[in-house]
Write an enzyme that holds these catalytic residues in place. Structure first.
Site, mmCIF file in Angstrom:
data_model
loop_
_atom_site.group_PDB
_atom_site.id
_atom_site.type_symbol
_atom_site.label_atom_id
_atom_site.label_comp_id
_atom_site.label_asym_id
_atom_site.label_seq_id
_atom_site.Cartn_x
_atom_site.Cartn_y
_atom_site.Cartn_z
ATOM 1 C CG HIS A 157 47.922 47.338 40.092
ATOM 2 N ND1 HIS A 157 49.046 47.408 40.885
ATOM 3 C CD2 HIS A 157 47.319 46.157 40.405
ATOM 4 C CE1 HIS A 157 49.122 46.322 41.631
ATOM 5 N NE2 HIS A 157 48.075 45.548 41.364
ATOM 6 C CD GLU A 158 43.864 44.888 39.437
ATOM 7 O OE1 GLU A 158 44.038 43.688 39.115
ATOM 8 O OE2 GLU A 158 44.074 45.318 40.589
ATOM 9 C CG HIS B 149 51.015 42.386 43.772
ATOM 10 N ND1 HIS B 149 50.159 41.628 44.531
ATOM 11 C CD2 HIS B 149 50.217 43.242 43.077
ATOM 12 C CE1 HIS B 149 48.912 42.014 44.320
ATOM 13 N NE2 HIS B 149 48.923 42.989 43.431
ATOM 14 C CG HIS C 101 48.065 41.913 38.359
ATOM 15 N ND1 HIS C 101 49.297 41.524 38.844
ATOM 16 C CD2 HIS C 101 47.468 42.618 39.372
ATOM 17 C CE1 HIS C 101 49.442 41.972 40.081
ATOM 18 N NE2 HIS C 101 48.352 42.642 40.420
ATOM 19 C CB CYS D 202 45.746 44.664 43.693
ATOM 20 S SG CYS D 202 45.524 43.390 42.450
#
Length: 599
Positions: A309-310, A319, A313, A130
């Site tokens: 995952h994004e 992370h 965020h 990432c």
């Protein structure tokens, strides 16, 4: 002379015309050779650039933290990374800083901590990852400071004995940080933690100028719908695809690009390393040079895993360097069935709270199944229902089944689409009958064939009036359950309990009684009193639970009463919150109900 000129023109024209590039493959595989490749980490110079880019080395006199917390008018979506100029203290200091950063990276990557740029470190740096900078707090943790990460690492990853703690909602609305409402987003590459959206329903859009060249629009949208749903299944957040509102009113915007892309201040580096980056409370960009694939594809990078995952965020998670976490910075190939694990669930719930809500029915569905070896076994599963949806709860894992909730009409064939008021399973040596109750009527359910019976044994059609076959009882009911210990059905209505003797097919002589009399409170005044949502005999816990609103009361079991004979029969223990016993029973937006993982 004219002839010569004409020949030259013809030759030039032929060369120009034949310069068009021809593509032959429908899967665009012949385009892959033109994809820009990311710079490989091969030596200490490229390693130093890597460590600087992802936050392991800070520029001298850097003002990053001040910029990220600024309340001024800077346009974070257009600004470049700004650093105040400074002086260096010499190569020895720089070398020490590099070694220190290298050791930090090795610790976080679970590599031998040598401070040497060896082959293992080189391989780790060259993994797809990432583009979000690693959290400052994470980097401080590797030197031994006390933090959330230490809590995460020392906490058990088993779910059986977890007691949910009240969420710490450390929120700050971005309107306090950015004056221009159109710029209410933050770059998570400078994530400072403990910030979250201030609303629970979020709009998203795959922007028209940011489609991938590798996947169809339908595939892209399906994957993003599924990724958002996976976060919705474990948090109070709901996500809706909005194709009509002005773009500035969209909470999360997604798009693909290469190099300089979509007006972003960051460049993508090409295929091989940085596959995506996210802007806090705003945008997610994917590097279209990467070979993104749909779920259940053996090669390439799973767009679903990267999207999950994004989105983490954008929702506020940094992370997380823990095996099994979806928030690890490096891409780790996993099987197609990956899910958001227990500790990642707890991390997002610390920002947004836990899922709460009342249920119309809770029950254990028991049925007989035949094993591959021909043996007949009795199995049960726990179900929660509300608002026409149901969740299967896996008691052994302390969570709902992945992919729930599901519409009642999809999983329970023939039942009312809006759900039911009560479930009763009369199960003894002579009878094995499942009933669902709704309003004034009831249905008998065929567990073997998984649908309601159309006809009763006497030939009459279902549904039938409750009062016809359960004399003395009429709908609508609050809830009901069958107690195998005394062979009675307990019907709840208002503040009263109707005990129905299934052998004699009539009410018990003492019925109806007040709920406070049949189920006395052990703690004075701690009682639901009336209007229960659900009453449920649990085969996992071998006892009865009464649910009302966000609370539940456990009925004293026979074993407990034998140990403490002074306690009343059917006594109610002190109330607890439903989410403390049954975790992550979360709603999803109605638009995503049909978005399920394809097998």
């Amino acid at each position: 002379m004219l002839t010569v000129i004409r020949r030259i023109f013809i030759i030039q024209t032929f060369i120009f015309i034949t310069a068009e590039k021809i593509f032959h493959s429908r899967d665009h595989s012949d385009v892959l050779n033109n994809i820009h490749q990311a710079e490989l980490i091969t030596d200490t110079d490229t390693a130093q650039r890597f460590l600087s880019k992802y936050g392991f080395i800070k520029a001298a006199g850097s003002e990053e933290s001040q910029l990220s917390e600024s309340s001024g008018d800077l346009d974070f979506s257009l600004s470049l990374d700004l650093h105040e100029g400074g002086t260096t203290s010499g190569s020895s200091s720089s070398d020490l800083q590099f070694v220190s950063a290298l050791r930090d990276f090795q610790r976080l990557s679970d590599l031998p901590v040598t401070g040497v740029f060896d082959d293992a470190t080189k391989a780790a740096m060259n993994k797809p990852r990432c583009g979000v900078m690693d959290d400052d707090q994470e980097l401080k943790d590797v030197t031994g400071s006390n933090s959330t990460r230490n809590h995460i690492r020392t906490s058990t990853n088993t779910s059986h004995n977890h007691e949910h703690q009240a969420p710490v909602r450390k929120k700050r609305h971005l309107s306090a940080l950015l004056k221009n409402t159109s710029l209410q987003k933050r770059d998570v590459s400078k994530w400072t933690g403990h910030m979250a959206f201030s609303k629970s329903v979020l709009k998203w859009r795959l922007i028209g100028e940011g489609y991938s060249s590798q996947l169809s629009i339908q595939e892209q949208k399906y994957i993003f719908r599924l990724a958002f749903r996976m976060w919705s299944e474990i948090s109070p957040l709901q996500f809706i695809e909005d194709l009509h509102s002005p773009l500035e009113n969209i909470d999360i915007r997604l798009g693909f690009g290469t190099g300089r892309h979509l007006g972003c201040s960051q460049r993508f580096d090409g295929a091989g390393r940085e596959f995506a980056h996210a802007w806090f409370l705003g945008d997610i960009h994917f590097d279209d040079d990467e070979h993104f694939t749909v779920p259940n594809t053996g090669s390439g990078i799973s767009l679903l895993k990267v999207a999950v995952h994004e989105i983490g965020h954008v929702l506020g998670l940094p992370h997380i360097y823990r095996p099994g976490s979806i928030m690890q910075p490096s891409y780790l190939p996993q099987d197609a069935g990956f899910e958001i694990d227990w500790m990642d669930r707890k991390s997002i719930q610390r920002l947004y709270g836990v899922c709460t809500g009342r249920f119309s029915t809770v029950f254990d569905w028991i049925r007989k199944e035949q094993t591959p070896y021909g043996e007949v076994v009795v199995r049960f599963n726990t179900y929660f229902m509300r608002d026409g949806l149901y969740w299967l709860y896996e008691n052994r894992n302390n969570r709902t089944r992945y992919g729930d909730p599901v519409a009642v009409q999809v999983g329970w064939h023939g039942l009312p689409s809006g759900g039911v008021d009560a479930y009763v399973h009369v199960w003894n040596r002579k009878t094995d009958a499942v009933y669902f109750f709704k309003g004034m009527q009831y249905w008998r359910y065929d567990s073997e064939n998984d649908h309601v019976f159309s006809h009763a044994p006497d030939g009459r059609l279902y549904p039938r009036l409750i009062s016809e076959d359960f004399p003395g009882v009429s709908g609508p009911l609050d809830t009901a359950y069958y107690d195998r210990r005394d062979a009675h059905i307990y019907f709840f209505k208002g503040s009263q309990v109707f005990r129905f003797d299934v052998r004699m097919r009539r009410l018990a002589s003492s019925s109806p009684q007040e709920m406070t009399e049949v189920f006395p409170a052990i703690v004075s005044g701690d009682h639901p009193v009336r209007s229960l949502d659900a009453a449920y005999f649990s085969y996992t816990h071998n006892t009865v639970f009464l649910l009302k609103g966000s609370l539940f009361w456990r009925v004293l079991s026979g074993k407990e009463r034998r140990r403490r004979a002074f306690l009343p029969m059917n006594g109610l223990l002190a109330h607890r919150r439903v989410h403390e016993q049954w975790f992550d029973i979360c709603d999803v937006h109605s638009s995503s109900l049909r978005t399920t993982r394809r097998r």
